[in-house]
Write an enzyme that holds these catalytic residues in place. Structure first.
Site, PDB file in Angstrom:
ATOM      1  N   GLU A   1     -70.028 -98.735  -1.966  1.00  0.00           N
ATOM      2  CA  GLU A   1     -69.777 -97.580  -1.110  1.00  0.00           C
ATOM      3  C   GLU A   1     -69.984 -97.889   0.370  1.00  0.00           C
ATOM      4  OE1 GLU A   1     -68.280 -95.095  -2.256  1.00  0.00           O
ATOM      5  OE2 GLU A   1     -68.499 -95.622  -4.375  1.00  0.00           O
TER       6      GLU A   1
ATOM      7  N   GLU B  98     -60.374 -95.576  -1.171  1.00  0.00           N
ATOM      8  CA  GLU B  98     -60.142 -95.925  -2.578  1.00  0.00           C
ATOM      9  C   GLU B  98     -59.379 -97.245  -2.693  1.00  0.00           C
ATOM     10  OE1 GLU B  98     -61.986 -94.188  -4.295  1.00  0.00           O
ATOM     11  OE2 GLU B  98     -62.233 -92.559  -2.858  1.00  0.00           O
TER      12      GLU B  98
ATOM     13  N   GLY C 166     -64.347 -86.311  -3.859  1.00  0.00           N
ATOM     14  CA  GLY C 166     -63.156 -86.319  -3.018  1.00  0.00           C
ATOM     15  C   GLY C 166     -62.075 -87.123  -3.697  1.00  0.00           C
TER      16      GLY C 166
HETATM   17 ZN   LIG Z   1     -66.314 -94.802  -2.816  1.00  0.00          ZN
END
Ligand SMILES: [Zn+2]
Length: 1069
Positions: A363, A341, A304
């Site tokens: 993450e 991000e 993504g």
């Molecule tokens: Zn990430």
């Protein structure tokens, strides 16, 4: 980086399980020695010079690495992959003597470059390693690779990069593990026509850009801060940009780059991106230290988005927003990904994981904060309310024994990539590369990699637990309180900036914040969190009154597993809190008690419990666990929900009760009548979040009900094998005259499609099943239509001014239920809207197109397909690809309106035409001349799979017949696993099981680890569906019949709609 969710619901990652389930060992020294670099030498500085011409097939580069030996050694070992090396030179700072003796470049997946030296290096004396090399541009969108886009004057090419997690070694020789941080100096030589040339830092003021080597312009960039190799990034393009020069919301240059002509879609990213950076910087109390921030929309991109420090890259659909074209859902996804991000600039870039074993430290925080910190800027999006839905979805994938813990050791490249989702290597399997200066035939998935694959199979398959981690961290935030949580993170970032960490550093920082605040916890942060990070899965607690009049409850905990025949010994320290009907306040989410991990059951005193009618545990569902109650409490909760007092229960707990009740029933822990009764309250519910929770539960019900014998029996006859508006499936009356109905049914099948009739289908033997299942569909339709009717009337098709952000999602749920289940007011409006497909509001396009295609003909397909081909807007492409899967595989509308059935030939021709259309759509996945970008091709099959039982069958056969071609054609990292995961959500019958067994046999030597895990999940879920049917079908049917069996309401209209058709069919017989 982040996975992309184009249609969030369609692409959620689903449980994947390995074939066996031993506990992973936490440190495999053999694998570590085999795959991890030693600390004998470490890099401190790289000077990378690249010649990048997008119009060439390969690039050349040279690198100088300053290395520091920590021991005396006569060998330097680092990574290089897929490149031809030359002119290796090793020298000390003190003199220019070349110490290079020889080198080898591994032909296996260690990718080790061993440079042997003519004399021993002195410890702690710096040396310089020079290497020249040439390399092909990467395929599979990894390494340094070429992307293309169309213009009026032909295709244009650009060079971009994706180095996470193990592809920096494909860009330049390097120490390609996150812990080897160094300073990077970058110089890019690019042809003059490519004006947008970028790297992580700004162009050097004193150097600038200037012609150097003939045919190239030289671009020199400022040195970076110490950083990991995976965060290095490049761009050589003719892109344009928008920036914040005129309106600097954020304090440094902030740019959005995109191909020329689409920059009018960059405003949202520019505005939101800056505001979000301001909010995050304030939250972290730590500045973003790079001097610029670029956001780039790349036409071909594997993930993504990717958080490269200072040069963040996105798939176009994940960055660009066009008002009136982009859906609310896509726009929200853009905001979420930008925030994700941005957050990585601290969690990942400043503070990096010591190894990919701790990917969750990057993450997991990004997964939480993509919602948490979007709320800082756009609280009206209710991202943290929506996060609960995200968590409920994660419960599904986390409820299998084989799921990996958050901290999970990984060594090989395929294991490492698996921590991000799946394994990316299949496309490279047959490619041949030139390596190490000599021509070596190599398959990237070498014998070693395949053996590691089988190792994986034995040990445990790789699974994403990123979303799990976000949910665990959200629980942490609530049990610490938001203030202490934030303080802990501030300490963590401040104390570990420019460094690498393991979870221990996180625990230390959080503990310091707890201590500073004198906050009371039952034990240390490390003790509490270790159970959550080193065990897979999550608990269910069961809360029962000790006695009807007692002021205490008994709480037991166990690991929650979807398969009720399985169990596990895992236990957790669980924070709990509660609300009593006599004192309704859901606001304080800090713990009132802890359930210890040491005792099977614990008694908790709750003053005045005996005066309460009901109680709820886990306020706002902040704890990462399910809650079950004694039946009396469930009944009381059902009563209050089904009253005007329902909104005394917090909206997130209403969603929790729906989700927990349906899943506990599915899991055999609760009588199915309880969730069904509970769900009836939805007729009063106007909020999106509980409806979204219910929608997931209803989808599952539809899957298991459509997996009934009836569906299999209908299957041979294509006209009826569609899941809605199918005359016999929805006709209530056949149950009154079972035999006549079945006779008519059989005869019809014979006439229309003689060849589909198989001798094994004896209606007299299976008549009861067929009848029961066709009836339950009618009742279920009544049930869903009745619950959604008030909202169907209220929300309609049209957006109203000032409506809530999430209403767009809510409207799609309601329209989806109504159009799919034949509410004529829905289907007819959808058909009307389709007359002008371009003018349909973006948010309902997929639903309306889908409805139109279900009842439409080849012409409808062609109209929408041509719209897809004609648009270059990625979000519009996404809408159309998702809708096109709804194309009916059998053309009912044609059948109903032509003088049919006496003209079998005509019918057959129409069928043939549409089938051809349909299969040519699926062919776009594997065709050499496909109009669909590689990264989007899996969407075709996912949308066909999700479109209903009939299309599912066709997609399944297509996948089985063409799997190797599909592997080669779809985006390597997540393409096939997305397809297989869609199958695992929808396959349910014994026939499916047989097909999947054959599928596995046929391709087992070709599957990646991720695919093996997905196939295992398919098998597990099919088994669960059959178990469900055996156990629950009659209960659900009885409940539906008792409550909806006698309704003569709106479904009758549907039946009336198809009745002429049925009669015409019967006349033929
Ligand atoms: Zn990430």
């Amino acid at each position: 980086m982040s996975k992309i969710l184009i249609l969030a619901a369609a692409l959620f990652v689903v449980a994947a399980t390995p074939l066996t389930n031993p506990r992973p060992s936490f440190n495999n020294e053999a694998l570590s020695a085999q795959y991890r670099l030693s600390d004998n030498t470490i890099p401190t500085f790289y000077d990378v010079r690249l010649f990048l011409d997008p119009n060439a097939d390969s690039f050349r580069g040279s690198v100088t690495i300053r290395v520091m030996p920590y021991v005396e050694t006569d060998e330097i070992v680092l990574h290089a992959m897929d490149m031809t090396l030359s002119n290796i030179n090793v020298r000390s700072d003190l003199n220019a003597d070349n110490l290079y003796l020889s080198h080898t470049l591994a032909t296996d997946d260690t990718h080790f470059l061993r440079i042997r030296l003519s004399q021993t290096l002195t410890a702690f004396l710096p040396y310089l390693v020079d290497i020249d090399y040439t390399a092909p541009y990467g395929d599979n969108m990894f390494g340094i690779y070429v992307s293309t886009y169309e213009t009026a004057t032909g295709d244009r090419r650009l060079v971009t990069s994706q180095l996470q997690p193990t592809f920096a070694r494909r860009a330049f020789p390097c120490y390609d593990e996150p812990k080897f941080k160094a300073i990077f100096r970058t110089t890019i030589y690019a042809p003059a026509e490519f004006t947008a040339v970028r790297s992580n830092t700004l162009v050097r003021d004193d150097a600038g850009t200037w012609p150097d080597v003939p045919g190239y312009i030289k671009h020199e960039f400022e040195d970076t801060l110490p950083m990991s190799t995976y965060l290095v990034a490049y761009l050589v393009s003719d892109f344009d940009f928008r920036d914040n020069t005129e309106n600097p919301i954020y304090r440094i240059p902030f740019r959005v780059y995109a191909r020329p002509g689409v920059l009018n879609t960059a405003d949202f990213a520019l505005d939101f991106g800056q505001r979000n950076m301001v909010a995050l910087e304030e939250y972290m109390q730590f500045p973003y230290y790079f001097e610029k921030m670029d956001k780039v929309a790349v036409p071909d991109f594997a993930f993504g988005a990717m958080e490269n420090w200072g040069l963040v890259k996105y798939r176009e659909v994940a960055l660009l927003v066009q008002d009136g074209v982009t859906t609310t859902s896509t726009k929200q996804n853009v905001g979420r990904l930008i925030c994700h991000e941005n957050l990585h600039q601290w969690f990942g870039n400043e503070v990096s994981p010591d190894s990919w074993t701790y990917t969750w430290l990057n993450e997991g925080f990004a997964n939480l904060f993509e919602s948490y910190a979007t709320d800082f800027v756009l609280s009206e999006w209710r991202m943290m309310d929506q996060f609960v839905l995200n968590m409920q979805n994660v419960f599904q994938s986390d409820a299998v024994l084989s799921v990996n813990p958050m901290t999970h050791p990984v060594y090989t490249p395929s294991e490492i990539i698996g921590t991000f989702n799946a394994v990316a290597y299949q496309k490279l399997r047959n490619s041949r590369r030139h390596l190490g200066g000599s021509s070596v035939a190599l398959t990237l998935v070498s014998a070693k990699d395949l053996s590691s694959l089988s190792l994986l199979r034995d040990r445990s398959a790789l699974r994403v637990r990123v979303n799990t981690t976000g949910s665990v961290i959200r629980m942490l935030e609530h049990f610490l309180t938001p203030e202490i949580f934030r303080r802990g993170l501030v300490i963590y970032i401040r104390d570990n900036a420019r460094g690498v960490v393991t979870p221990a550093q996180l625990y230390t920082a959080l503990q310091q914040a707890v201590n500073e605040a004198n906050y009371s916890l039952p034990t240390s942060i490390e003790q509490i969190l270790t159970a959550w990070t080193t065990q897979g899965g999550f608990p269910v607690i069961t809360v029962r009154r000790s006695a009807p009049t007692a002021n205490s409850v008994f709480i037991t905990q166990e690991r929650y597993l979807t398969d009720p025949t399985q169990s596990a010994p895992d236990r957790w320290r669980i924070p709990v809190n509660w609300v009593l009907s006599t004192a309704v306040d859901f606001s304080d989410t800090s713990p009132q008690a802890w359930v210890p991990h040491t005792f099977p059951a614990v008694s908790v005193d709750i003053p005045r419990l005996n005066e309460t009618e009901w109680f709820i545990f886990n306020k706002q569902q902040t704890g990462y666990y399910r809650v079950n109650y004694d039946e009396e409490n469930w009944q009381a909760l059902s009563r209050v929900l089904n009253s005007d007092q329902y909104d005394r229960i917090h909206v997130l707990n209403r969603a929790q009760l729906i989700d927990d009740a349906f899943n506990l029933a599915r899991n055999g822990r609760l009588d199915y009548r309880i969730p069904m009764e509970l769900a009836r309250y939805l007729v009063r519910e106007s909020d999106y979040v509980p409806w979204a929770a219910a929608s997931a539960a209803f989808t599952y019900l539809e899957t298991v009900l459509s997996g009934s014998p009836a569906y299999e029996w209908f299957q041979p006859c294509p006209v009826w094998s569609t899941n809605q508006r199918s005359p016999f499936a929805e006709l209530a009356s056949p149950c009154a005259n079972k035999r006549a109905y079945l006779q008519a049914f059989t005869n019809y099948c014979r006439v229309v499609h003689q060849r589909y009739i198989q001798s094994s289908h004896q209606p007299s033997e299976r008549g009861d099943d067929v009848c029961a299942h066709s009836c339950v569909r009618v009742y279920k339709t009544e049930f869903l239509l009745e619950l959604s009717l008030p909202l169907f009337d209220e929300l309609g098709f049209d957006e109203t001014q000032n409506e809530e952000h999430v209403t767009a999602f809510h409207r799609n749920i309601i329209l989806g239920i109504n159009c799919r289940h034949g509410n004529e007011n829905c289907t007819s409006v959808a058909q009307d809207l389709l007359q002008e497909p371009e003018s349909i509001h973006a948010d309902i396009q997929t639903t309306v197109y889908c409805s139109g295609l279900r009842g439409g003909d080849a012409g409808a397909f062609n109209t929408l397909w041509n719209m897809f081909v004609d648009t270059t807007d990625s979000s519009r492409q996404s809408i159309l690809l998702n809708a096109l899967g709804c194309t009916s595989n059998s053309d009912r509308l044609q059948l109903a309106t032509s003088a049919p059935l006496t003209d079998t030939e005509k019918y057959t021709v129409e069928q043939h035409l549409l089938k051809k259309t349909f299969s040519s759509y699926m062919d776009q996945v594997i065709s050499d001349t496909s109009s669909v970008r590689e990264q989007d091709r899996h969407t075709i099959l996912v949308s066909v799979i999700n479109a209903g039982p009939d299309n599912l069958e066709v997609a399944l056969d297509f996948i089985i017949d063409n799997f190797l071609e599909i592997q080669q054609s779809v985006q390597g990292l997540t393409g096939t696993t997305n397809i297989l995961n869609a199958l695992s959500r929808t396959l349910s019958t014994k026939e499916h099981e047989e097909k999947i067994d054959n599928f596995y046999e046929r391709y087992q030597n070709y599957f990646t680890a991720g695919e093996i895990a997905s196939v295992a999940a398919i098998r597990e879920n099919i088994g669960a569906s059959q178990f469900w049917a055996d156990r629950n079908f009659n209960v659900v049917e009885d409940w539906l019949r008792a409550n909806y069996g006698n309704h003569a309401g709106r479904v009758t209209a549907t039946v009336a709609f198809v009745l002429p058709l049925i009669l015409s069919l019967l006349n033929v017989v």
